[in-house]
Design a protein around this motif. Structure first.
Motif, mmCIF file in Angstrom:
data_model
loop_
_atom_site.group_PDB
_atom_site.id
_atom_site.type_symbol
_atom_site.label_atom_id
_atom_site.label_comp_id
_atom_site.label_asym_id
_atom_site.label_seq_id
_atom_site.Cartn_x
_atom_site.Cartn_y
_atom_site.Cartn_z
ATOM 1 N N GLU A 51 0.881 -1.193 -0.116
ATOM 2 C CA GLU A 51 -0.039 -0.024 -0.034
ATOM 3 C C GLU A 51 0.992 1.308 -0.051
ATOM 4 O O GLU A 51 0.576 2.110 -0.927
ATOM 5 C CB GLU A 51 -0.899 -0.003 1.159
ATOM 6 C CG GLU A 51 -1.986 -1.208 1.307
ATOM 7 C CD GLU A 51 -2.986 -0.994 -0.164
ATOM 8 O OE1 GLU A 51 -3.058 0.151 -0.288
ATOM 9 O OE2 GLU A 51 -3.254 -2.227 -0.367
ATOM 10 N N THR A 54 2.489 1.472 -3.441
ATOM 11 C CA THR A 54 1.603 2.303 -4.256
ATOM 12 C C THR A 54 1.441 3.626 -4.087
ATOM 13 O O THR A 54 1.498 4.438 -5.378
ATOM 14 C CB THR A 54 0.241 1.556 -4.222
ATOM 15 O OG1 THR A 54 0.317 0.206 -4.357
ATOM 16 C CG2 THR A 54 -0.725 2.137 -5.167
ATOM 17 N N ASP A 55 1.299 4.247 -2.938
ATOM 18 C CA ASP A 55 1.332 5.727 -2.752
ATOM 19 C C ASP A 55 2.464 6.296 -2.900
ATOM 20 O O ASP A 55 2.280 7.639 -3.871
ATOM 21 C CB ASP A 55 0.823 5.778 -1.294
ATOM 22 C CG ASP A 55 -0.531 5.506 -0.755
ATOM 23 O OD1 ASP A 55 -1.518 5.031 -1.773
ATOM 24 O OD2 ASP A 55 -0.606 5.336 0.466
ATOM 25 N N GLU A 58 2.853 6.341 -7.128
ATOM 26 C CA GLU A 58 1.767 7.059 -7.773
ATOM 27 C C GLU A 58 2.080 8.567 -7.449
ATOM 28 O O GLU A 58 1.926 9.414 -8.304
ATOM 29 C CB GLU A 58 0.274 6.781 -7.169
ATOM 30 C CG GLU A 58 -0.164 5.594 -7.686
ATOM 31 C CD GLU A 58 -1.601 5.308 -7.099
ATOM 32 O OE1 GLU A 58 -1.989 5.984 -6.116
ATOM 33 O OE2 GLU A 58 -2.225 4.253 -7.602
ATOM 34 N N LEU A 74 5.107 0.254 -10.552
ATOM 35 C CA LEU A 74 3.688 -0.012 -10.077
ATOM 36 C C LEU A 74 2.743 -0.972 -10.601
ATOM 37 O O LEU A 74 2.027 -1.694 -9.905
ATOM 38 C CB LEU A 74 2.867 1.453 -10.263
ATOM 39 C CG LEU A 74 1.409 1.802 -9.869
ATOM 40 C CD1 LEU A 74 1.707 1.581 -8.249
ATOM 41 C CD2 LEU A 74 0.888 3.289 -10.289
ATOM 42 N N VAL A 77 3.728 -3.942 -8.611
ATOM 43 C CA VAL A 77 3.036 -4.121 -7.275
ATOM 44 C C VAL A 77 1.873 -4.732 -7.537
ATOM 45 O O VAL A 77 0.972 -5.368 -6.929
ATOM 46 C CB VAL A 77 3.151 -2.919 -6.856
ATOM 47 C CG1 VAL A 77 2.205 -2.443 -5.451
ATOM 48 C CG2 VAL A 77 4.735 -2.177 -6.105
ATOM 49 N N ALA A 78 0.924 -4.156 -8.769
ATOM 50 C CA ALA A 78 -0.267 -4.460 -8.871
ATOM 51 C C ALA A 78 -0.427 -6.153 -9.336
ATOM 52 O O ALA A 78 -1.344 -6.710 -8.740
ATOM 53 C CB ALA A 78 -1.128 -3.845 -10.201
ATOM 54 N N GLN A 81 -0.334 -7.755 -6.085
ATOM 55 C CA GLN A 81 -1.690 -7.683 -5.184
ATOM 56 C C GLN A 81 -2.695 -8.487 -6.116
ATOM 57 O O GLN A 81 -3.904 -8.182 -5.681
ATOM 58 C CB GLN A 81 -2.290 -6.257 -5.264
ATOM 59 C CG GLN A 81 -1.237 -5.213 -4.472
ATOM 60 C CD GLN A 81 -1.543 -3.879 -4.392
ATOM 61 O OE1 GLN A 81 -1.684 -3.417 -5.476
ATOM 62 N NE2 GLN A 81 -1.394 -3.076 -3.304
ATOM 63 N N LYS A 86 -5.226 -4.279 -13.831
ATOM 64 C CA LYS A 86 -4.472 -3.011 -13.435
ATOM 65 C C LYS A 86 -2.982 -3.033 -14.120
ATOM 66 O O LYS A 86 -2.573 -1.973 -14.638
ATOM 67 C CB LYS A 86 -4.605 -2.651 -11.830
ATOM 68 C CG LYS A 86 -4.082 -1.416 -11.499
ATOM 69 C CD LYS A 86 -4.076 -1.277 -10.106
ATOM 70 C CE LYS A 86 -3.418 0.009 -9.703
ATOM 71 N NZ LYS A 86 -3.587 0.397 -8.129
#
Length: 167
Positions: A51, A54-55, A58, A74, A77-78, A81, A86
């Motif tokens: 999380e 991701t922040d 982004e 990113l 990371v998706a 998850q 995505k």
């Protein structure tokens, strides 16, 4: 009076073209703040804090939307998850910046395999092999292995058996 709407349309078209030409040059380096945020995001992802990663990533993209490495990270990371849709979209964004990026093509291909889309994944593999030529290419080997392995069982369409109540 009859030419006014046409003249107005031409003026707006000229304005929009001239505005787009004043953007950041294509060969300009990525903002250093964006790269620093990307490094922090990679560290958070390596620590398992997806999380926060991701922040941070982004935010790196908000600082400089041309940061192709941030799109790729990113997307990675998706994938971790379990969000292959995505990831596919994020890899596409990276490929819009550099269409011949083997890492982005491989990542998108692996995400496509996870979604069960083997045809487009094979197209990505062909592009990677073309880019690599005759030299060894780890991205092509990795994507080929993913395609051979196939999609996970949850991605393959299954037929729901009919029950006696459905008839």
């Amino acid at each position: 009076m009859r030419l006014f709407p046409a003249a107005l349309a031409v003026a707006f078209a000229a304005l929009s073209v001239s505005t787009s030409l004043h953007g950041q040059p294509a060969d300009a380096p990525v903002d250093a703040r964006s790269m620093a945020l990307l490094a922090q995001g990679r560290a958070a992802a390596a620590a398992g804090n997806l999380e926060a990663a991701t922040d941070l990533i982004e935010t790196a993209l908000a600082v400089d939307p041309r940061n192709r490495a941030a799109f790729i990270e990113l997307a990675s990371v998706a994938e971790r998850q379990a969000l292959p849709g995505k990831a596919i979209r994020l890899y596409r964004e990276a490929l819009l910046i550099e269409p011949n990026d083997p890492a982005a093509l491989r990542g998108q291909g692996e995400a496509l395999v996870a979604k069960g889309a083997l045809g487009p994944a094979r197209e990505n593999l062909a592009k990677i092999r073309t880019l690599c030529g005759k030299k060894p290419c780890p991205d092509a080997v990795s994507l080929a292995a993913s395609i051979t392995k196939g999609p996970p069982p949850s991605a393959t369409p299954t037929k729901v058996p009919e029950t006696a109540d459905a008839k």
